[in-house]
Design a protein around this motif. Structure first.
Motif, PDB file in Angstrom:
ATOM      1  N   THR A 107     -10.870  17.635  13.348  1.00 50.61           N
ATOM      2  CA  THR A 107      -9.859  17.764  12.101  1.00 50.61           C
ATOM      3  C   THR A 107      -9.632  17.086  11.174  1.00 50.61           C
ATOM      4  O   THR A 107      -8.778  16.188  10.928  1.00 50.61           O
ATOM      5  CB  THR A 107      -8.396  17.924  12.963  1.00 50.61           C
ATOM      6  OG1 THR A 107      -7.977  16.673  13.435  1.00 50.61           O
ATOM      7  CG2 THR A 107      -8.306  19.034  14.007  1.00 50.61           C
ATOM      8  N   PRO A 108     -11.005  16.978  10.340  1.00 52.21           N
ATOM      9  CA  PRO A 108     -10.928  16.125   9.318  1.00 52.21           C
ATOM     10  C   PRO A 108      -9.980  16.170   8.187  1.00 52.21           C
ATOM     11  O   PRO A 108      -9.723  15.148   7.292  1.00 52.21           O
ATOM     12  CB  PRO A 108     -12.569  16.308   8.725  1.00 52.21           C
ATOM     13  CG  PRO A 108     -12.791  17.775   9.008  1.00 52.21           C
ATOM     14  CD  PRO A 108     -12.219  17.824  10.402  1.00 52.21           C
ATOM     15  N   GLU A 109      -9.367  17.287   8.297  1.00 52.84           N
ATOM     16  CA  GLU A 109      -8.327  17.446   6.950  1.00 52.84           C
ATOM     17  C   GLU A 109      -6.764  16.949   7.288  1.00 52.84           C
ATOM     18  O   GLU A 109      -5.878  16.785   6.616  1.00 52.84           O
ATOM     19  CB  GLU A 109      -8.129  18.705   6.511  1.00 52.84           C
ATOM     20  CG  GLU A 109      -7.599  19.802   7.532  1.00 52.84           C
ATOM     21  CD  GLU A 109      -8.234  20.000   9.071  1.00 52.84           C
ATOM     22  OE1 GLU A 109      -7.448  20.334   9.827  1.00 52.84           O
ATOM     23  OE2 GLU A 109      -9.456  19.953   8.783  1.00 52.84           O
ATOM     24  N   ALA A 110      -6.677  16.616   8.627  1.00 53.82           N
ATOM     25  CA  ALA A 110      -5.588  15.997   9.100  1.00 53.82           C
ATOM     26  C   ALA A 110      -5.099  14.599   8.472  1.00 53.82           C
ATOM     27  O   ALA A 110      -5.711  13.831   8.288  1.00 53.82           O
ATOM     28  CB  ALA A 110      -5.491  15.554  10.713  1.00 53.82           C
ATOM     29  N   GLY A 111      -3.687  14.810   8.167  1.00 53.08           N
ATOM     30  CA  GLY A 111      -3.296  13.851   7.095  1.00 53.08           C
ATOM     31  C   GLY A 111      -2.774  12.410   8.353  1.00 53.08           C
ATOM     32  O   GLY A 111      -2.937  12.488   9.431  1.00 53.08           O
TER      33      GLY A 111
ATOM     34  N   ASP B  63      -3.399  21.502  16.923  1.00 54.68           N
ATOM     35  CA  ASP B  63      -3.906  21.843  15.623  1.00 54.68           C
ATOM     36  C   ASP B  63      -2.798  22.743  14.983  1.00 54.68           C
ATOM     37  O   ASP B  63      -2.039  23.275  15.589  1.00 54.68           O
ATOM     38  CB  ASP B  63      -5.193  22.268  15.655  1.00 54.68           C
ATOM     39  CG  ASP B  63      -5.818  22.038  14.421  1.00 54.68           C
ATOM     40  OD1 ASP B  63      -5.301  21.632  13.365  1.00 54.68           O
ATOM     41  OD2 ASP B  63      -7.284  22.508  14.051  1.00 54.68           O
TER      42      ASP B  63
ATOM     43  N   GLU C 238     -11.400  30.910   8.820  1.00 48.91           N
ATOM     44  CA  GLU C 238     -11.005  29.377   9.131  1.00 48.91           C
ATOM     45  C   GLU C 238     -10.291  29.324  10.329  1.00 48.91           C
ATOM     46  O   GLU C 238     -10.700  28.348  11.256  1.00 48.91           O
ATOM     47  CB  GLU C 238     -10.243  28.800   8.149  1.00 48.91           C
ATOM     48  CG  GLU C 238      -9.828  27.454   8.357  1.00 48.91           C
ATOM     49  CD  GLU C 238      -9.055  26.940   7.106  1.00 48.91           C
ATOM     50  OE1 GLU C 238      -8.572  25.535   7.336  1.00 48.91           O
ATOM     51  OE2 GLU C 238      -8.630  27.566   6.152  1.00 48.91           O
TER      52      GLU C 238
ATOM     53  N   ALA D  37      -9.473  11.292  12.726  1.00 48.03           N
ATOM     54  CA  ALA D  37      -9.625  12.888  12.603  1.00 48.03           C
ATOM     55  C   ALA D  37     -10.614  13.530  12.573  1.00 48.03           C
ATOM     56  O   ALA D  37     -11.047  14.627  13.048  1.00 48.03           O
ATOM     57  CB  ALA D  37      -8.813  12.928  10.998  1.00 48.03           C
TER      58      ALA D  37
ATOM     59  N   ARG E 150     -11.340  27.177  13.436  1.00 48.36           N
ATOM     60  CA  ARG E 150     -10.592  26.070  14.229  1.00 48.36           C
ATOM     61  C   ARG E 150     -10.532  26.466  15.727  1.00 48.36           C
ATOM     62  O   ARG E 150     -10.288  25.531  16.452  1.00 48.36           O
ATOM     63  CB  ARG E 150      -9.378  26.005  13.824  1.00 48.36           C
ATOM     64  CG  ARG E 150      -9.366  25.554  12.020  1.00 48.36           C
ATOM     65  CD  ARG E 150      -8.048  25.492  11.473  1.00 48.36           C
ATOM     66  NE  ARG E 150      -7.762  24.842  10.124  1.00 48.36           N
ATOM     67  CZ  ARG E 150      -7.475  23.591  10.064  1.00 48.36           C
ATOM     68  NH1 ARG E 150      -6.718  22.972  10.904  1.00 48.36           N
ATOM     69  NH2 ARG E 150      -7.339  23.354   8.794  1.00 48.36           N
TER      70      ARG E 150
ATOM     71  N   ARG F 204       4.428  20.934  10.538  1.00 42.60           N
ATOM     72  CA  ARG F 204       3.026  20.477  11.162  1.00 42.60           C
ATOM     73  C   ARG F 204       3.167  19.251  11.661  1.00 42.60           C
ATOM     74  O   ARG F 204       2.660  19.236  12.957  1.00 42.60           O
ATOM     75  CB  ARG F 204       2.032  20.545   9.834  1.00 42.60           C
ATOM     76  CG  ARG F 204       1.671  21.670   9.043  1.00 42.60           C
ATOM     77  CD  ARG F 204       0.573  21.388   8.468  1.00 42.60           C
ATOM     78  NE  ARG F 204       0.405  20.821   7.066  1.00 42.60           N
ATOM     79  CZ  ARG F 204       1.367  21.206   5.746  1.00 42.60           C
ATOM     80  NH1 ARG F 204       1.560  22.381   5.672  1.00 42.60           N
ATOM     81  NH2 ARG F 204       1.309  20.439   4.863  1.00 42.60           N
TER      82      ARG F 204
ATOM     83  N   GLU G 220      -8.960   8.226   9.258  1.00 45.28           N
ATOM     84  CA  GLU G 220      -9.933   9.211   9.053  1.00 45.28           C
ATOM     85  C   GLU G 220     -11.184   9.460   9.843  1.00 45.28           C
ATOM     86  O   GLU G 220     -11.626  10.645  10.272  1.00 45.28           O
ATOM     87  CB  GLU G 220     -10.750   8.748   7.497  1.00 45.28           C
ATOM     88  CG  GLU G 220      -9.783   8.991   6.471  1.00 45.28           C
ATOM     89  CD  GLU G 220      -8.853   7.760   6.121  1.00 45.28           C
ATOM     90  OE1 GLU G 220      -9.105   6.883   7.047  1.00 45.28           O
ATOM     91  OE2 GLU G 220      -7.812   7.876   5.446  1.00 45.28           O
TER      92      GLU G 220
END
Length: 233
Positions: free
Chosen positions: A190-194, A102, A112, A185, A116, A92, A182
């Motif tokens: 893409t709120p789940e992106a680290g 993404d 999902e 993101a 996306r 990733r 956060e």
């Protein structure tokens, strides 16, 4: 957009998954072309226009990462969503480093994937002007127009991917303010992106706007907090 129906190119060597995705995405209102490898994908790209690529990382021959890197190097700005193996964070991160917009880890719910795709397409589409348009911001010899998502310099317009333009727009809208990873993101959809994924995208953007990306003047890191865009000459 290429037309009323967004045109997708799905590239995966797994024939079963490729056919499943082609049928499902067509039912979701997309026009879908499928390719089994990088060679077939490149042939399709030479003959047709696409709004987005869904690209598997692991393919025989030229990998998805290699294809992404080559497309970006050749000036292709089409958004790319990478399909990665579950539990493979390195894939990733590498995807973002090579120019992907993404990622989605296998196995995944096709719903999902469709969500996306729509988020990326919405992000890549020209923004509806707000009641008070955001003025271009100066970044040294460059000017960024958030309304158009364009970065211009004395030598013309510089290519930005959809993700890079969205990131710079999010920062420009709150220039001078520190944005947490956060918040960035969330602004990118893409709120789940680290945190590492955001850091990689910032690094890529700095290569295009900073005289010396190792000593950033405009897109600065604020330790333990996040990033801030400081326009200037």
């Amino acid at each position: 957009m290429t037309g009323a129906e967004p045109h997708l190119l799905v590239v995966d060597d797994d024939a079963r998954l490729r056919n499943l995705l082609q049928r499902f995405l067509a039912e979701q209102g997309f026009r879908v072309t499928a390719a089994q490898d990088a060679v077939a994908a490149r042939q399709a790209l030479h003959s047709m226009a696409f709004d987005l690529l869904v690209l598997d990382v692991m393919m025989p021959g030229e990998s998805g990462l290699e294809l992404t890197e080559r497309l970006r190097r050749d000036g292709h700005e089409v958004p790319i969503l990478m399909l990665t193996a579950a539990g493979a964070p390195d894939d990733r991160i590498a995807g973002f480093e090579h120019g992907a917009d993404d990622y989605l880890a296998k196995p995944f719910d096709p719903r999902e994937l469709a969500l996306r795709i729509r988020t990326i397409l919405k992000r890549a589409a020209p923004a509806t002007p707000p009641s008070l348009p955001l003025a271009p911001v100066q970044l040294g010899p460059h000017w960024f127009d958030p309304e158009r998502g364009e970065l211009r310099g004395q030598d013309g317009t510089h290519r930005l991917t959809g993700g890079e333009a969205a990131l710079l727009t999010a920062l420009a809208r709150r220039a001078g303010e520190v944005l947490t990873r956060e918040e960035i993101a969330a602004a990118l959809g893409t709120p789940e992106a680290g945190e590492r994924a955001i850091d990689v995208q910032v690094t890529r953007l700095r290569r295009k706007i900073e005289p010396d990306p190792r000593e950033p003047r405009f897109l600065q890191t604020v330790r333990h907090r996040g990033y801030v865009l400081r326009p200037g000459t």
